[in-house]
Structures are given as C-alpha cells and as structure tokens.
Design a protein around this motif. Structure first.
Motif, short mmCIF file in Angstrom:
data_model
loop_
_atom_site.label_atom_id
_atom_site.label_comp_id
_atom_site.label_asym_id
_atom_site.label_seq_id
_atom_site.Cartn_x
_atom_site.Cartn_y
_atom_site.Cartn_z
N SER A 4 29.56 37.36 47.64
CA SER A 4 28.78 37.00 46.30
C SER A 4 28.45 38.28 45.65
O SER A 4 28.04 39.31 46.42
N ALA A 6 25.35 40.43 44.07
CA ALA A 6 24.04 40.03 43.96
C ALA A 6 23.25 40.97 42.81
O ALA A 6 23.76 41.99 42.50
N PHE A 7 22.45 40.50 42.18
CA PHE A 7 21.75 40.88 41.07
C PHE A 7 20.37 41.10 41.22
O PHE A 7 19.54 40.51 42.08
N THR A 8 19.83 41.96 40.64
CA THR A 8 18.52 42.54 40.80
C THR A 8 17.57 42.19 39.59
O THR A 8 17.99 42.51 38.41
N ASN A 145 17.65 38.25 35.08
CA ASN A 145 17.83 36.97 36.03
C ASN A 145 19.08 36.17 35.19
O ASN A 145 19.79 35.29 35.90
N ASN A 148 22.30 36.28 37.30
CA ASN A 148 22.16 35.39 38.50
C ASN A 148 22.47 33.79 38.13
O ASN A 148 22.85 33.08 38.44
N ILE A 149 21.86 33.51 36.95
CA ILE A 149 21.91 32.02 36.09
C ILE A 149 23.66 31.84 35.80
O ILE A 149 24.16 30.64 36.30
N ALA A 151 26.06 33.24 37.66
CA ALA A 151 26.68 32.94 38.89
C ALA A 151 26.17 31.64 39.54
O ALA A 151 27.31 30.81 39.97
N ARG A 152 24.85 31.12 39.11
CA ARG A 152 24.64 29.80 39.95
C ARG A 152 25.54 28.85 39.25
O ARG A 152 25.89 27.63 39.37
N GLU A 155 28.77 28.48 40.59
CA GLU A 155 28.84 27.70 41.99
C GLU A 155 28.70 26.29 41.65
O GLU A 155 29.22 25.45 42.52
N GLY A 188 16.99 28.29 42.89
CA GLY A 188 16.15 29.53 42.26
C GLY A 188 15.50 29.57 41.06
O GLY A 188 14.91 30.38 40.69
N ARG A 189 15.56 28.36 40.24
CA ARG A 189 15.03 28.26 38.97
C ARG A 189 14.27 27.09 38.97
O ARG A 189 14.65 26.13 39.48
#
Length: 236
Positions: A4, A6-8, A145, A148-149, A151-152, A155, A188-189
């Motif tokens: 996966s 990974a973002f910061t 973020n 990440n969104i 990527a979600r 998913e 995570g949101r």
C-alpha cells in the motif's frame, strides 16, 4: 496489489509548495490471488505490461505519474500546471486505463474461471503540499489528506469500477455517464464524502453541450437585452 502507498500529513513547518491537485489512484483487482497461481516470471511480465500502459496513457491526458508501486499507480493532474479541467482529464485517463487493462492478457497458463484483468480506481482533488521526491518517495512527495482519500476511494471501488469524488469532478461530471451522487463513509474520515461512480464518456464534446445536458440557468432581469437581441435577429 501486495503493498500500500503511505502518505503523510504535513507538519506546520514542512517545506514544499501547496497546490490544488487532482489525484488518480489505480490498483489491479485480485492481484494477490494471481500472484499465487502465476509463475514469478509471468507475474513480472504482466507488471511490466501494466506499467507500460500507465506510462503511455497518463501523460497523454496531461497527468504526471508520481509513483508506481507493485501493480498500483498514483498520478497527479495539475502539476506543474493547473488546468480547470484536471478532473475531467483524470477521469478520461482512468477510463482509458480500465479499457486497456481489460484487453491485457497475462502470460502463461490461466486457471479455469479466470475472467481477465481489471483495475479499480479512485479520483479526488484537494490541496497537497508537494516536495521533490527521491528513490524511496517516488517522483514527488505528496503531503496532505487528499492522496489518502484517493487511495480510500480506490479501496472502496469494486472490480473494474471508478469512483470520483464530487471535489474532483464537479461540473465536469456532465462529460461522463455516472451513477447518482452518493455519500461514502471512508476509513479514517469523520464525515461522508460525496462521490460518483463513472461508467463511461457522455456523448458531449464541448462545455456548452455539457451545460445543456446539466440544464441551463434562466436569465433574470434581462428582458430589455433579450428583446434587443430578438429585434436584431429579426432584422438579420
């Protein structure tokens, strides 16, 4: 996909450039099970073919590949130049990638019931802090973020499905055949995200045609101006 991204989240003192980017995250569906029955050489050849499609199709639509990891890919639209149709470009790239991967056959023998290759993708737009990358972080380091969104959303997408957030498409959604807008609660949101499932391109090519498809807003308080236009048209 076996790994996966990974973002910061950026710290207040982080260096970099804040940009509004549209991010396209794509992943190969069922890759973990394929790795079990494919020979390592065949699996490597399949990944090479997949990456060749990424590297050919994404730049064609004005995007830049930020990172390829395993069978997954993250592309950005809006860097180094922001365009008002970045969401449309990212969605068209996703549609072309999905179509191309459906026509890609993995080498070697395939088990009974194998239904072919397919991607699942997520598209989201937001403010991202962009730093120069390296061998470990990829072409860019993207802090925030929004990645990440994206990527979600990937998913959450099913096999051969594209989910685009309302932030990424907006009025550009009229250029595509989509399902109804729906709310999606992402891991995570805190709040749900409005999104669309994208099925294909709509039969429109120009912005005005897209506006007509959406519905034109009526003129308000322009009676005299419209009358003058009608008189001029009659004279013509």
């Amino acid at each position: 996909m076996t790994e996966s991204f990974a973002f910061t989240v950026a710290s207040p003192n982080a260096a970099g450039q804040r940009r509004l980017l549209t991010l396209l995250f794509v992943d190969l569906s069922g890759s973990t099970s394929m790795a079990e029955w494919m020979e390592a050489e065949h699996y490597a050849a399949m990944l090479a073919g997949l990456r060749e499609l990424y590297e050919r199709i994404v730049p064609h639509h004005g995007g830049v590949i930020a990172r390829i990891q395993g069978d997954g890919m993250l592309a950005v639209f809006g860097h180094p130049e922001v365009r008002e149709d970045d969401g449309r470009r990212a969605t068209e790239a996703a549609l072309e990638l999905h179509a191309a991967v459906r026509g890609l056959l993995p080498p070697g023998p395939r088990p009974a019931g194998f239904s072919g290759l397919s991607l699942h993708s997520g598209i989201h737009a937001g403010i991202v802090l962009v730093n120069d990358g390296d061998q470990m972080r990829g072409r860019f380091e993207l802090l925030g973020n929004a990645p990440n969104i994206a990527a979600r959303l990937s998913e959450a997408a099913k096999r051969d499905e594209i989910i685009a957030s309302e932030e990424s498409l907006g009025l550009q959604s009229q250029f595509f055949e989509t399902g109804p807008r729906f709310s999606l609660q992402l891991r995570g949101r805190a709040t749900p995200l409005a999104a669309y499932r994208v099925f294909g391109r709509a039969p429109v090519g120009r912005r005005f045609e897209a506006s007509v498809r959406r519905g034109l807003a009526p003129f308000v308080g322009r009676g005299a101006e419209l009358a003058a236009l009608e008189v001029a048209l009659a004279r013509t």
